[in-house]
Write a protein that holds these residues in place. Sequence first.
Motif, mmCIF file in Angstrom:
data_model
loop_
_atom_site.group_PDB
_atom_site.id
_atom_site.type_symbol
_atom_site.label_atom_id
_atom_site.label_comp_id
_atom_site.label_asym_id
_atom_site.label_seq_id
_atom_site.Cartn_x
_atom_site.Cartn_y
_atom_site.Cartn_z
ATOM 1 N N ALA A 1 0.827 -1.207 0.000
ATOM 2 C CA ALA A 1 0.000 0.000 0.000
ATOM 3 C C ALA A 1 0.857 1.251 0.000
ATOM 4 O O ALA A 1 0.589 2.203 0.729
ATOM 5 N N SER A 2 1.894 1.252 -0.842
ATOM 6 C CA SER A 2 2.736 2.444 -0.990
ATOM 7 C C SER A 2 3.288 2.486 -2.404
ATOM 8 O O SER A 2 3.467 1.436 -3.041
ATOM 9 N N PRO A 3 3.570 3.677 -2.929
ATOM 10 C CA PRO A 3 4.186 3.764 -4.258
ATOM 11 C C PRO A 3 5.526 3.034 -4.315
ATOM 12 O O PRO A 3 5.875 2.448 -5.346
ATOM 13 N N GLU A 4 6.265 3.048 -3.198
ATOM 14 C CA GLU A 4 7.567 2.378 -3.164
ATOM 15 C C GLU A 4 7.400 0.862 -3.280
ATOM 16 O O GLU A 4 8.171 0.192 -3.977
ATOM 17 N N GLY A 5 6.379 0.333 -2.575
ATOM 18 C CA GLY A 5 6.107 -1.095 -2.687
ATOM 19 C C GLY A 5 5.742 -1.481 -4.109
ATOM 20 O O GLY A 5 6.164 -2.532 -4.616
ATOM 21 N N TRP A 6 4.947 -0.648 -4.762
ATOM 22 C CA TRP A 6 4.558 -0.879 -6.162
ATOM 23 C C TRP A 6 5.786 -0.870 -7.070
ATOM 24 O O TRP A 6 5.911 -1.724 -7.946
ATOM 25 N N GLN A 7 6.687 0.058 -6.859
ATOM 26 C CA GLN A 7 7.889 0.125 -7.689
ATOM 27 C C GLN A 7 8.783 -1.101 -7.479
ATOM 28 O O GLN A 7 9.366 -1.622 -8.424
ATOM 29 N N ARG A 8 8.865 -1.556 -6.225
ATOM 30 C CA ARG A 8 9.732 -2.698 -5.913
ATOM 31 C C ARG A 8 9.182 -3.999 -6.458
ATOM 32 O O ARG A 8 9.915 -4.820 -7.006
ATOM 33 N N ASN A 9 7.885 -4.201 -6.279
ATOM 34 C CA ASN A 9 7.332 -5.517 -6.621
ATOM 35 C C ASN A 9 5.874 -5.383 -7.048
ATOM 36 O O ASN A 9 4.952 -5.710 -6.288
ATOM 37 N N PRO A 10 5.640 -4.909 -8.271
ATOM 38 C CA PRO A 10 4.250 -4.717 -8.713
ATOM 39 C C PRO A 10 3.448 -6.013 -8.744
ATOM 40 O O PRO A 10 2.239 -6.005 -8.511
ATOM 41 N N GLU A 11 4.105 -7.145 -9.028
ATOM 42 C CA GLU A 11 3.375 -8.413 -9.075
ATOM 43 C C GLU A 11 2.804 -8.775 -7.698
ATOM 44 O O GLU A 11 1.672 -9.250 -7.596
ATOM 45 N N ILE B 1 -6.551 2.644 -5.555
ATOM 46 C CA ILE B 1 -6.429 2.717 -4.107
ATOM 47 C C ILE B 1 -5.497 3.878 -3.772
ATOM 48 O O ILE B 1 -4.470 4.062 -4.435
ATOM 49 N N VAL B 2 -5.847 4.643 -2.754
ATOM 50 C CA VAL B 2 -4.953 5.701 -2.275
ATOM 51 C C VAL B 2 -3.949 5.053 -1.328
ATOM 52 O O VAL B 2 -4.313 4.581 -0.242
ATOM 53 N N TRP B 3 -2.698 5.025 -1.746
ATOM 54 C CA TRP B 3 -1.649 4.399 -0.948
ATOM 55 C C TRP B 3 -1.020 5.413 0.004
ATOM 56 O O TRP B 3 -1.172 6.627 -0.152
ATOM 57 N N PHE B 4 -0.320 4.898 1.009
ATOM 58 C CA PHE B 4 0.377 5.769 1.953
ATOM 59 C C PHE B 4 1.338 6.680 1.196
ATOM 60 O O PHE B 4 2.089 6.228 0.330
ATOM 61 N N VAL C 1 -6.100 7.665 11.249
ATOM 62 C CA VAL C 1 -5.602 7.815 9.878
ATOM 63 C C VAL C 1 -6.004 9.181 9.340
ATOM 64 O O VAL C 1 -7.187 9.512 9.254
ATOM 65 N N TYR C 2 -5.012 9.972 9.002
ATOM 66 C CA TYR C 2 -5.262 11.316 8.467
ATOM 67 C C TYR C 2 -5.044 11.314 6.969
ATOM 68 O O TYR C 2 -4.272 10.515 6.452
#
Length: 231
Positions: free
Chosen positions: A38-48, A143-146, A175-176
Motif C-alpha cells: 500500500a505504498s508507491p515504493e512497494g509498487w515500484q519494488r514488486n508490482p506483481e 487505491i490511495v496508498w500511503f 488515519v489522516y
Amino acid sequence: MKKKLVVLTGAGISAESGLRTFRDSDGLWEGHDVMEVASPEGWQRNPELVLDFYNQRRRQLKDVKPNLGHRELAQLQIHFDVHIITQNVDDLHERAGSKKVLHLHGELLKVRSTKNPKFILEWEGDLNLGDVDSQKHQLRPHIVWFGEAVPAFDEAITIAKTADYFAVIGTSLQVYPAAGLVDFVPANIPVFYVDPNPIQIPNLRNPLETIPLQATEGIPFLKNRLLAEFQ
C-alpha cells in the motif's frame, strides 16, 4: 426537507462482515507489511506482489455480504439525507442500498492508469501486469496508498460542513486526513461516535455522544436515538 446525516465509516464496520482490514496496531494487512502492498515504493519494488494482493482482496470481497450495520445505515435514508464518507475500499455500503457514498481511499472494484489518474475503469476480475490503458500504460489498483494525496478529501470537507448530524462509526480516528473531518463539522452540531474502543476526540466543538458498541449493535442504537430525538 430531510435533515442531512453525514457518516464517517472505517474498518470496524467491514470487519464485522468478515473482511480482515489493516490496523495501525501491528502494521500488517493480511500478513503483509502495509508498506509492501500500500505504498508507491512497494509498487515500484514488486508490482506483481501488489497486484496479487489486491486480486485476493477482490476475490474475498465476492464472498462477504453487507452486515446489519450497513443495512441500517441504508434504512436511515428513509428519514434523513444520508451521506456516507468511508475510509473503506469495499462496496458493502452500496450493496446494502446506500446511494450517496464517497470513498476517501479508493475502491477495490476499480483500477486506474499509472500515468493518467483520471483514467478509471470498473474492474471485478484479476488485474495483471500487461493490463494497460488506451495509451498502453500499466493499470494499477484504484487505491490511495500511503504517501499519496487523497483527491476526494475536499469533497468530503464540503459534505461535512453541511451536516445537521455527524456520526463516526468503526474508525480509530488515527488515519489522516480522514480523522480530521470532524474538525469541519459546524460547531454545536451533534456528533455520535460508535466504536467499541472509542478514543477521546481532542478540541471537539460539538456535543458528543459516545456509543461504545460494535457497528452491528451501535448503528441500530444510533438509528433509534436519531428517530426518537431528532425526527
